[in-house]
Design a protein around this motif. Structure first.
Motif, PDB file in Angstrom:
ATOM      1  N   SER A  26      21.072  33.727  69.771  1.00  0.00           N
ATOM      2  CA  SER A  26      21.078  34.487  71.021  1.00  0.00           C
ATOM      3  C   SER A  26      21.799  33.764  72.163  1.00  0.00           C
ATOM      4  O   SER A  26      22.062  34.356  73.200  1.00  0.00           O
ATOM      5  CB  SER A  26      19.641  34.809  71.440  1.00  0.00           C
ATOM      6  N   HIS A  27      22.105  32.501  71.991  1.00  0.00           N
ATOM      7  CA  HIS A  27      22.792  31.717  73.018  1.00  0.00           C
ATOM      8  C   HIS A  27      24.242  31.473  72.582  1.00  0.00           C
ATOM      9  O   HIS A  27      24.485  30.797  71.583  1.00  0.00           O
ATOM     10  CB  HIS A  27      22.091  30.374  73.237  1.00  0.00           C
ATOM     11  N   TYR A  28      25.175  32.015  73.381  1.00  0.00           N
ATOM     12  CA  TYR A  28      26.596  31.891  73.006  1.00  0.00           C
ATOM     13  C   TYR A  28      27.367  30.888  73.848  1.00  0.00           C
ATOM     14  O   TYR A  28      28.479  30.521  73.497  1.00  0.00           O
ATOM     15  CB  TYR A  28      27.292  33.251  73.131  1.00  0.00           C
ATOM     16  N   GLY A  29      26.844  30.438  74.940  1.00  0.00           N
ATOM     17  CA  GLY A  29      27.576  29.560  75.856  1.00  0.00           C
ATOM     18  C   GLY A  29      28.059  28.266  75.211  1.00  0.00           C
ATOM     19  O   GLY A  29      29.246  27.945  75.232  1.00  0.00           O
ATOM     20  N   ALA A  30      27.143  27.495  74.652  1.00  0.00           N
ATOM     21  CA  ALA A  30      27.510  26.195  74.058  1.00  0.00           C
ATOM     22  C   ALA A  30      28.414  26.367  72.827  1.00  0.00           C
ATOM     23  O   ALA A  30      29.419  25.649  72.703  1.00  0.00           O
ATOM     24  CB  ALA A  30      26.259  25.407  73.701  1.00  0.00           C
ATOM     25  N   PRO A  31      28.116  27.306  71.912  1.00  0.00           N
ATOM     26  CA  PRO A  31      29.017  27.459  70.761  1.00  0.00           C
ATOM     27  C   PRO A  31      30.432  27.877  71.162  1.00  0.00           C
ATOM     28  O   PRO A  31      31.419  27.385  70.597  1.00  0.00           O
ATOM     29  CB  PRO A  31      28.361  28.553  69.924  1.00  0.00           C
ATOM     30  N   VAL A  32      30.540  28.746  72.161  1.00  0.00           N
ATOM     31  CA  VAL A  32      31.874  29.157  72.618  1.00  0.00           C
ATOM     32  C   VAL A  32      32.607  27.975  73.252  1.00  0.00           C
ATOM     33  O   VAL A  32      33.798  27.748  73.007  1.00  0.00           O
ATOM     34  CB  VAL A  32      31.773  30.355  73.602  1.00  0.00           C
ATOM     35  N   ALA A  33      31.905  27.194  74.060  1.00  0.00           N
ATOM     36  CA  ALA A  33      32.514  26.019  74.697  1.00  0.00           C
ATOM     37  C   ALA A  33      32.989  25.033  73.634  1.00  0.00           C
ATOM     38  O   ALA A  33      34.091  24.472  73.738  1.00  0.00           O
ATOM     39  CB  ALA A  33      31.526  25.361  75.643  1.00  0.00           C
ATOM     40  N   LEU A  34      32.178  24.806  72.606  1.00  0.00           N
ATOM     41  CA  LEU A  34      32.588  23.892  71.525  1.00  0.00           C
ATOM     42  C   LEU A  34      33.784  24.464  70.754  1.00  0.00           C
ATOM     43  O   LEU A  34      34.688  23.723  70.356  1.00  0.00           O
ATOM     44  CB  LEU A  34      31.421  23.621  70.587  1.00  0.00           C
ATOM     45  N   GLY A  35      33.802  25.770  70.539  1.00  0.00           N
ATOM     46  CA  GLY A  35      34.930  26.403  69.855  1.00  0.00           C
ATOM     47  C   GLY A  35      36.225  26.274  70.642  1.00  0.00           C
ATOM     48  O   GLY A  35      37.283  25.960  70.092  1.00  0.00           O
ATOM     49  N   VAL A  36      36.130  26.499  71.959  1.00  0.00           N
ATOM     50  CA  VAL A  36      37.308  26.333  72.821  1.00  0.00           C
ATOM     51  C   VAL A  36      37.745  24.869  72.829  1.00  0.00           C
ATOM     52  O   VAL A  36      38.940  24.558  72.767  1.00  0.00           O
ATOM     53  CB  VAL A  36      37.007  26.843  74.253  1.00  0.00           C
ATOM     54  N   GLY A  37      36.786  23.959  72.887  1.00  0.00           N
ATOM     55  CA  GLY A  37      37.113  22.530  72.832  1.00  0.00           C
ATOM     56  C   GLY A  37      37.825  22.164  71.537  1.00  0.00           C
ATOM     57  O   GLY A  37      38.787  21.392  71.547  1.00  0.00           O
ATOM     58  N   ALA A  38      37.386  22.731  70.411  1.00  0.00           N
ATOM     59  CA  ALA A  38      38.042  22.474  69.122  1.00  0.00           C
ATOM     60  C   ALA A  38      39.482  22.972  69.142  1.00  0.00           C
ATOM     61  O   ALA A  38      40.400  22.282  68.678  1.00  0.00           O
ATOM     62  CB  ALA A  38      37.257  23.131  67.984  1.00  0.00           C
ATOM     63  N   ALA A  39      39.698  24.167  69.701  1.00  0.00           N
ATOM     64  CA  ALA A  39      41.055  24.725  69.769  1.00  0.00           C
ATOM     65  C   ALA A  39      41.966  23.862  70.647  1.00  0.00           C
ATOM     66  O   ALA A  39      43.125  23.605  70.297  1.00  0.00           O
ATOM     67  CB  ALA A  39      41.003  26.156  70.294  1.00  0.00           C
ATOM     68  N   VAL A  40      41.439  23.401  71.780  1.00  0.00           N
ATOM     69  CA  VAL A  40      42.225  22.546  72.678  1.00  0.00           C
ATOM     70  C   VAL A  40      42.581  21.235  71.986  1.00  0.00           C
ATOM     71  O   VAL A  40      43.716  20.749  72.072  1.00  0.00           O
ATOM     72  CB  VAL A  40      41.456  22.302  73.992  1.00  0.00           C
ATOM     73  N   LEU A  41      41.628  20.638  71.290  1.00  0.00           N
ATOM     74  CA  LEU A  41      41.886  19.373  70.583  1.00  0.00           C
ATOM     75  C   LEU A  41      42.928  19.545  69.480  1.00  0.00           C
ATOM     76  O   LEU A  41      43.783  18.677  69.285  1.00  0.00           O
ATOM     77  CB  LEU A  41      40.583  18.819  70.004  1.00  0.00           C
ATOM     78  N   ILE A  42      42.878  20.656  68.768  1.00  0.00           N
ATOM     79  CA  ILE A  42      43.874  20.912  67.713  1.00  0.00           C
ATOM     80  C   ILE A  42      45.261  21.054  68.342  1.00  0.00           C
ATOM     81  O   ILE A  42      46.245  20.487  67.853  1.00  0.00           O
ATOM     82  CB  ILE A  42      43.495  22.154  66.888  1.00  0.00           C
ATOM     83  N   GLY A  43      45.354  21.806  69.437  1.00  0.00           N
ATOM     84  CA  GLY A  43      46.635  21.957  70.130  1.00  0.00           C
ATOM     85  C   GLY A  43      47.182  20.629  70.617  1.00  0.00           C
ATOM     86  O   GLY A  43      48.377  20.339  70.458  1.00  0.00           O
TER      87      GLY A  43
END
Length: 195
Positions: free
Chosen positions: A66-83
């Motif tokens: 039910s909590h999407y804030g932290a998973p979305v932030a980690l997902g965005v962080g993963a995408a930024v690190l890959i880039g």
């Protein structure tokens, strides 16, 4: 006497600038030196952190759906690190070139960690218009090849670095390699433009 035979008789220097040179069965190969451990480590650490962020994001989604804030932030962080890792990898500038004397072609490769992302271009010797020596702001020199590519109707001039980071103390080796490349492509005699 063919150019390949001349190379067998007149040994090519083992190294110039950031490139190792060798002659092997009708081919002259040049490959940039591998990057230092520190240079290779940054993209690898970024990818490791990106994988950790992705696993953390998935774990948080399973544990608390039910909590999407932290998973979305980690997902965005993963995408930024890959880039960022991909950009750092591209800056390493690893490359290889091969002069095939039997087919009279120059193959140039831009190497990446993913073999499918390695960019390769093959140019016939007849399409090479110049081999240039340019001086960089750092005082080092580079050898560039100029050529035309594309369909006959829309030929475009292009340049590609073959050798980079040639120290001023390597002037004699630089001239030998320039002359060797210049002769291999059958270009008219002239002195290198960069010095």
């Amino acid at each position: 006497m063919s150019f390949a035979d001349a190379l067998v008789e007149n040994r090519i220097p083992p190294r110039v600038g950031d490139v190792r040179l060798r002659y092997d069965e009708g081919r002259m190969l040049g490959e940039s030196l591998p990057p230092s451990v520190g240079q290779r480590l940054v993209p690898e650490l970024c990818l490791l952190l990106a994988a950790t962020c992705a696993v953390g994001s998935l774990t948080l989604l399973v544990v608390s759906p039910s909590h999407y804030g932290a998973p979305v932030a980690l997902g965005v962080g993963a995408a930024v690190l890959i880039g960022y890792a991909l950009r750092r990898e591209a800056r390493l500038g690893r490359r290889r070139f091969v002069l095939h004397f039997a087919t009279e072609t120059l193959r140039m490769e831009r190497l990446t960690w993913a073999p499918s992302a390695t960019r390769t271009e093959t140019v016939p010797f007849d399409d090479v218009t110049a081999v240039e020596v340019v001086q960089r702001p750092s005082g080092h020199y580079a050898i560039l090849v100029s050529y035309t590519s594309g369909p006959k109707e829309r030929r475009e001039a292009r340049r590609q670095v073959l050798v980079e980071q040639i120290r001023p103390s390597e002037a004699e080796t630089l001239h030998r390699v320039w002359r060797m490349l210049h002769n291999a492509f059958g270009l008219k005699a002239s002195e290198p433009s960069g010095g």
